[in-house]
Design a protein around this motif. Sequence first.
Motif: not given
Length: 216
Positions: A6-11, A80-90, A175-177, A181-184
């Motif tokens: 999963v790829l995570l980060g701010a907008p 075959h695996g996956f890359v999730f762009d911006g998921f999960p967000r919570t 919303e992100y903050h 951010e608690p996902l970290a």
Amino acid sequence: MKKRLVLLGAPGSGKGTQAELITRQFGIPVTSPGAILRREKDLGTPLGTETSEIIQRGGLVPDAAIVKLIEDWLRLHGAHGFVFDGFPRTVPQAESLAAILTRHRTPLDLAIWLEVSEETVRDRISGRLQCRSCGFVTSVAAGNFSERAVCPYCEGPLVRRNDDDLKVLQNRLKEYHAKTEPLAEFYQNISVLHRIDGNRDRESVFGDISRLIESK
């Protein structure tokens, strides 16, 4: 290569750009809630209409709807695996994803967090363009799109996203903050979190990501 990440980060942190580079380099299928929801909107489904209004206000789509869409996508494309762009967000989304992966006995390999400053976010969002057809993300500064704003891959139109308005961005950052951010801590606790400086050029960021993927 069957990697699950999963790829995570701010907008504006570069998640879409890096997801595109990962799938081209490693052949890992990629998707995002945004891509799935934009398709629903283009198809004119009730879910697409409802969620489009939420996104335009800078809000987050309810977890239950997102998780259902992701689970459906995994059933069709996740072998075959996956890359999730911006998921999960919570955190609840992360817990739901963990439950899904546990049922399939396919644990997550990496949670990559792209760390960027708010200045970087604003600079990138103000010039971002996205292909309406395939979802490719670029920027005004990345090429000469003044005369013909078309995607270099599928020739679809490159457009500004409605949720890239700077006023809407303020809501998205709040919303992100508050919720993302608690996902970290969540992913730190299961030892899959890796932080990468996303303020740099995309090639430098991708170099770090590539080394992470290859080391797993």
